[in-house]
Design a protein around this motif. Structure first.
Motif, PDB file in Angstrom:
ATOM      1  N   ILE A   1       0.849  -1.209   0.000  1.00  0.00           N
ATOM      2  CA  ILE A   1       0.000   0.000   0.000  1.00  0.00           C
ATOM      3  C   ILE A   1       0.884   1.259   0.000  1.00  0.00           C
ATOM      4  O   ILE A   1       0.428   2.340   0.333  1.00  0.00           O
ATOM      5  CB  ILE A   1      -0.981   0.015   1.190  1.00  0.00           C
ATOM      6  CG1 ILE A   1      -0.249  -0.124   2.532  1.00  0.00           C
ATOM      7  CG2 ILE A   1      -2.039  -1.059   1.034  1.00  0.00           C
ATOM      8  CD1 ILE A   1      -1.131   0.191   3.740  1.00  0.00           C
TER       9      ILE A   1
ATOM     10  N   SER B   1      -5.009  -5.958  -7.002  1.00  0.00           N
ATOM     11  CA  SER B   1      -5.582  -4.623  -7.196  1.00  0.00           C
ATOM     12  C   SER B   1      -4.412  -3.640  -7.235  1.00  0.00           C
ATOM     13  O   SER B   1      -3.251  -4.048  -7.184  1.00  0.00           O
ATOM     14  CB  SER B   1      -6.572  -4.313  -6.081  1.00  0.00           C
ATOM     15  OG  SER B   1      -5.907  -4.255  -4.846  1.00  0.00           O
TER      16      SER B   1
ATOM     17  N   GLY C   1      -2.827  -3.193  -1.816  1.00  0.00           N
ATOM     18  CA  GLY C   1      -3.484  -3.901  -0.717  1.00  0.00           C
ATOM     19  C   GLY C   1      -4.147  -5.195  -1.146  1.00  0.00           C
ATOM     20  O   GLY C   1      -3.788  -5.813  -2.160  1.00  0.00           O
ATOM     21  N   MET C   2      -5.154  -5.587  -0.366  1.00  0.00           N
ATOM     22  CA  MET C   2      -5.849  -6.857  -0.628  1.00  0.00           C
ATOM     23  C   MET C   2      -6.896  -6.665  -1.721  1.00  0.00           C
ATOM     24  O   MET C   2      -7.762  -5.786  -1.597  1.00  0.00           O
ATOM     25  CB  MET C   2      -6.607  -7.322   0.634  1.00  0.00           C
ATOM     26  CG  MET C   2      -5.741  -7.924   1.721  1.00  0.00           C
ATOM     27  SD  MET C   2      -4.865  -9.423   1.224  1.00  0.00           S
ATOM     28  CE  MET C   2      -6.145 -10.644   1.240  1.00  0.00           C
TER      29      MET C   2
ATOM     30  N   ILE D   1     -11.055  -5.854  -1.174  1.00  0.00           N
ATOM     31  CA  ILE D   1     -11.348  -4.948  -0.061  1.00  0.00           C
ATOM     32  C   ILE D   1     -11.424  -3.529  -0.645  1.00  0.00           C
ATOM     33  O   ILE D   1     -10.388  -2.922  -0.954  1.00  0.00           O
ATOM     34  CB  ILE D   1     -10.266  -5.033   1.055  1.00  0.00           C
ATOM     35  CG1 ILE D   1     -10.136  -6.469   1.567  1.00  0.00           C
ATOM     36  CG2 ILE D   1     -10.581  -4.069   2.197  1.00  0.00           C
ATOM     37  CD1 ILE D   1     -11.386  -7.033   2.234  1.00  0.00           C
ATOM     38  N   SER D   2     -12.649  -3.047  -0.828  1.00  0.00           N
ATOM     39  CA  SER D   2     -12.905  -1.780  -1.548  1.00  0.00           C
ATOM     40  C   SER D   2     -12.185  -1.779  -2.901  1.00  0.00           C
ATOM     41  O   SER D   2     -11.721  -0.733  -3.365  1.00  0.00           O
ATOM     42  CB  SER D   2     -12.483  -0.560  -0.725  1.00  0.00           C
ATOM     43  OG  SER D   2     -13.223  -0.481   0.454  1.00  0.00           O
ATOM     44  N   ASP D   3     -12.033  -2.902  -3.487  1.00  0.00           N
ATOM     45  CA  ASP D   3     -11.339  -3.093  -4.759  1.00  0.00           C
ATOM     46  C   ASP D   3     -11.953  -4.301  -5.462  1.00  0.00           C
ATOM     47  O   ASP D   3     -12.568  -5.142  -4.797  1.00  0.00           O
ATOM     48  CB  ASP D   3      -9.855  -3.430  -4.484  1.00  0.00           C
ATOM     49  CG  ASP D   3      -8.972  -2.196  -4.515  1.00  0.00           C
ATOM     50  OD1 ASP D   3      -9.401  -1.177  -5.068  1.00  0.00           O
ATOM     51  OD2 ASP D   3      -7.845  -2.278  -4.001  1.00  0.00           O
TER      52      ASP D   3
ATOM     53  N   ASN E   1      -2.667  -4.298   3.981  1.00  0.00           N
ATOM     54  CA  ASN E   1      -4.050  -3.826   3.911  1.00  0.00           C
ATOM     55  C   ASN E   1      -4.134  -2.566   4.765  1.00  0.00           C
ATOM     56  O   ASN E   1      -3.670  -2.576   5.915  1.00  0.00           O
ATOM     57  CB  ASN E   1      -4.998  -4.926   4.432  1.00  0.00           C
ATOM     58  CG  ASN E   1      -6.384  -4.386   4.723  1.00  0.00           C
ATOM     59  OD1 ASN E   1      -6.738  -4.210   5.882  1.00  0.00           O
ATOM     60  ND2 ASN E   1      -7.144  -4.098   3.714  1.00  0.00           N
ATOM     61  N   ALA E   2      -4.701  -1.498   4.197  1.00  0.00           N
ATOM     62  CA  ALA E   2      -4.704  -0.207   4.899  1.00  0.00           C
ATOM     63  C   ALA E   2      -5.568  -0.253   6.161  1.00  0.00           C
ATOM     64  O   ALA E   2      -5.166   0.259   7.216  1.00  0.00           O
ATOM     65  CB  ALA E   2      -5.188   0.887   3.949  1.00  0.00           C
ATOM     66  N   ALA E   3      -6.752  -0.861   6.077  1.00  0.00           N
ATOM     67  CA  ALA E   3      -7.683  -0.845   7.215  1.00  0.00           C
ATOM     68  C   ALA E   3      -7.077  -1.525   8.439  1.00  0.00           C
ATOM     69  O   ALA E   3      -7.092  -0.970   9.547  1.00  0.00           O
ATOM     70  CB  ALA E   3      -8.988  -1.531   6.820  1.00  0.00           C
TER      71      ALA E   3
ATOM     72  N   GLU F   1     -11.218   7.122   3.121  1.00  0.00           N
ATOM     73  CA  GLU F   1     -11.709   8.445   2.724  1.00  0.00           C
ATOM     74  C   GLU F   1     -10.698   9.146   1.820  1.00  0.00           C
ATOM     75  O   GLU F   1      -9.498   8.872   1.887  1.00  0.00           O
ATOM     76  CB  GLU F   1     -12.008   9.284   3.988  1.00  0.00           C
ATOM     77  CG  GLU F   1     -12.822  10.523   3.745  1.00  0.00           C
ATOM     78  CD  GLU F   1     -14.044  10.316   2.814  1.00  0.00           C
ATOM     79  OE1 GLU F   1     -13.849  10.184   1.589  1.00  0.00           O
ATOM     80  OE2 GLU F   1     -15.178  10.321   3.312  1.00  0.00           O
TER      81      GLU F   1
ATOM     82  N   ALA G   1      -5.298   7.861   9.964  1.00  0.00           N
ATOM     83  CA  ALA G   1      -4.019   7.252   9.580  1.00  0.00           C
ATOM     84  C   ALA G   1      -3.737   7.663   8.142  1.00  0.00           C
ATOM     85  O   ALA G   1      -4.496   7.312   7.243  1.00  0.00           O
ATOM     86  CB  ALA G   1      -4.110   5.742   9.697  1.00  0.00           C
TER      87      ALA G   1
ATOM     88  N   GLU H   1      -1.072   8.102   4.816  1.00  0.00           N
ATOM     89  CA  GLU H   1       0.160   7.687   4.135  1.00  0.00           C
ATOM     90  C   GLU H   1       0.872   6.511   4.829  1.00  0.00           C
ATOM     91  O   GLU H   1       2.102   6.530   5.006  1.00  0.00           O
ATOM     92  CB  GLU H   1       1.114   8.889   4.016  1.00  0.00           C
ATOM     93  CG  GLU H   1       0.600  10.011   3.141  1.00  0.00           C
ATOM     94  CD  GLU H   1       0.666   9.647   1.661  1.00  0.00           C
ATOM     95  OE1 GLU H   1      -0.302   9.030   1.178  1.00  0.00           O
ATOM     96  OE2 GLU H   1       1.662   9.980   1.009  1.00  0.00           O
ATOM     97  N   LEU H   2       0.078   5.534   5.230  1.00  0.00           N
ATOM     98  CA  LEU H   2       0.642   4.367   5.924  1.00  0.00           C
ATOM     99  C   LEU H   2       1.744   3.708   5.102  1.00  0.00           C
ATOM    100  O   LEU H   2       1.592   3.563   3.878  1.00  0.00           O
ATOM    101  CB  LEU H   2      -0.465   3.337   6.160  1.00  0.00           C
ATOM    102  CG  LEU H   2      -1.495   3.726   7.221  1.00  0.00           C
ATOM    103  CD1 LEU H   2      -2.709   2.814   7.136  1.00  0.00           C
ATOM    104  CD2 LEU H   2      -0.880   3.673   8.604  1.00  0.00           C
TER     105      LEU H   2
ATOM    106  N   LYS I   1       4.448   4.780   4.164  1.00  0.00           N
ATOM    107  CA  LYS I   1       5.221   5.656   3.271  1.00  0.00           C
ATOM    108  C   LYS I   1       6.071   6.621   4.106  1.00  0.00           C
ATOM    109  O   LYS I   1       5.941   6.677   5.335  1.00  0.00           O
ATOM    110  CB  LYS I   1       4.278   6.455   2.367  1.00  0.00           C
ATOM    111  CG  LYS I   1       3.348   5.583   1.557  1.00  0.00           C
ATOM    112  CD  LYS I   1       2.548   6.421   0.596  1.00  0.00           C
ATOM    113  CE  LYS I   1       1.300   5.691   0.154  1.00  0.00           C
ATOM    114  NZ  LYS I   1       0.465   6.497  -0.702  1.00  0.00           N
TER     115      LYS I   1
END
Ligand code: SAM
Length: 302
Positions: free
Chosen positions: A22, A92, A95-96, A99-101, A124-126, A177, A202, A204-205, A207
């Motif tokens: 991510i 995608s 991430g996974m 999941i929103s993808d 995964n960001a979440a 968001e 959270a 720019e995880l 990065k």
């Protein structure tokens, strides 16, 4: 923990759902690289985006696009290849997959067709945001993106507040968001759940500019509003609690727009238009948003 004894054993046929980084390329897993090298084809949300990752790791496996608009049709083609014993990876942009993808529709069709579906876990960001948030992570509700339209977004938040009230149990809610909508979303969260709502943003995880903002929804909104530019990828977490008073929903513990309009009309002797203007200013929302909320409240009372 079991480590495959034979790294060169043939890759089992099936659909491989592979997590990709991510932000930090170091987050790709050894298993993901191995499978990406050995599948027949990689179905990508955006082939150009995935090609950068593949070039970095010198992977030459052919790619094919599989995105929101062609997932169903593409799935039909890929399933035929899988039923013939093929090995196909799905990735995608980050991430996974699923999941929103894109990814879950293809997985469902593969399962229905009797094809093996194999997850290759990773970034995964979440979940990354949740575990570092400091908010309770034993039970959480992943929402993903809220609706873009102001009215639908507000309605969705009210539904979530009502659900928490109904279950009488606090819950960490996890949202994805976009930077250009974050202030509006925080504003809506504040009016539905109140200004004391605990929030973690959270940004720019994984990065260079990774950042966690922790505080009340009102504090975080002020912090962001004071910045010259709001940018970066964001995951937003809130610790939503049931209202103490036994009211029907936590939003109901805050004064309704219609009550506030009526109060201002009486106390300040102003008309509805002026009252809406003042309320919008106080809530940090646009007049049209406040007006739409007033209309929704009136419709609910009918
Ligand atoms: N499938 C991805 C996953 O497993 O996390 C999510 C894809 S979704 C289309 C993209 C959204 O995830 C972004 O708009 C942002 O809300 C969140 N996101 C992705 N990368 C992020 C990061 N590095 N830091 C914070 N949030 C991130």
């Amino acid at each position: 923990m079991s480590i495959p004894a034979e790294p060169e054993a043939p890759l089992a046929p099936g659909l491989y759902l592979i997590a990709t980084p991510i932000g930090n390329l170091g987050d790709i897993t050894l298993r993901a690289l191995d499978v990406l090298r050995r599948v027949d084809r990689i179905a990508c949300e955006d082939t150009r985006q995935t090609q950068k990752l593949l070039n970095h790791f010198e992977i030459t496996t052919p790619t094919v696009s599989c995105h929101q608009h062609n997932e169903h049709q593409r799935a039909t083609e890929l399933i035929v290849a899988l039923q013939a014993g093929g090995r196909i990876a799905v990735v995608s942009d980050a991430g996974m997959p699923g999941i929103s993808d894109p990814g879950s529709q293809l997985a469902a069709q593969a399962i229905a067709a009797g094809v093996a579906v194999i997850p290759i876990p990773g970034a995964n960001a979440a979940l990354s945001a949740l575990v570092a948030s400091g908010l309770p992570a034993d039970e959480f509700h992943f929402i993903g993106f809220l609706p873009e339209k102001a009215g639908a977004r507000r309605t969705r938040l009210e539904e979530l507040a009502a659900e928490i009230q109904h279950n009488n149990a606090a819950r960490t809610l996890v949202f994805y968001e976009a930077p250009h909508r974050i202030l509006e979303t925080l504003s809506d969260l504040e009016s539905v759940f109140g200004p004391a709502l605990r929030v973690v943003l959270a940004r720019e995880l994984t990065k260079i500019h990774e950042e966690f903002l922790r505080g009340t929804v009102a504090d975080i909104r002020c912090d962001l509003a004071a910045r010259d530019r709001i940018r970066g990828e964001m995951t937003l977490l809130v610790h939503a609690q049931p209202a103490q008073s036994g009211a029907e929903s936590s939003s109901a513990t805050h004064e309704r727009i219609s009550d506030r309009v009526a109060r201002l009309q009486t106390e300040a002797g102003i008309d509805e238009k002026e009252a809406l203007k003042r309320i919008a200013r106080d809530l940090g929302q646009s007049k049209s948003e406040v007006y739409r909320e007033l209309q929704r409240e009136r419709a609910r009372r009918r």
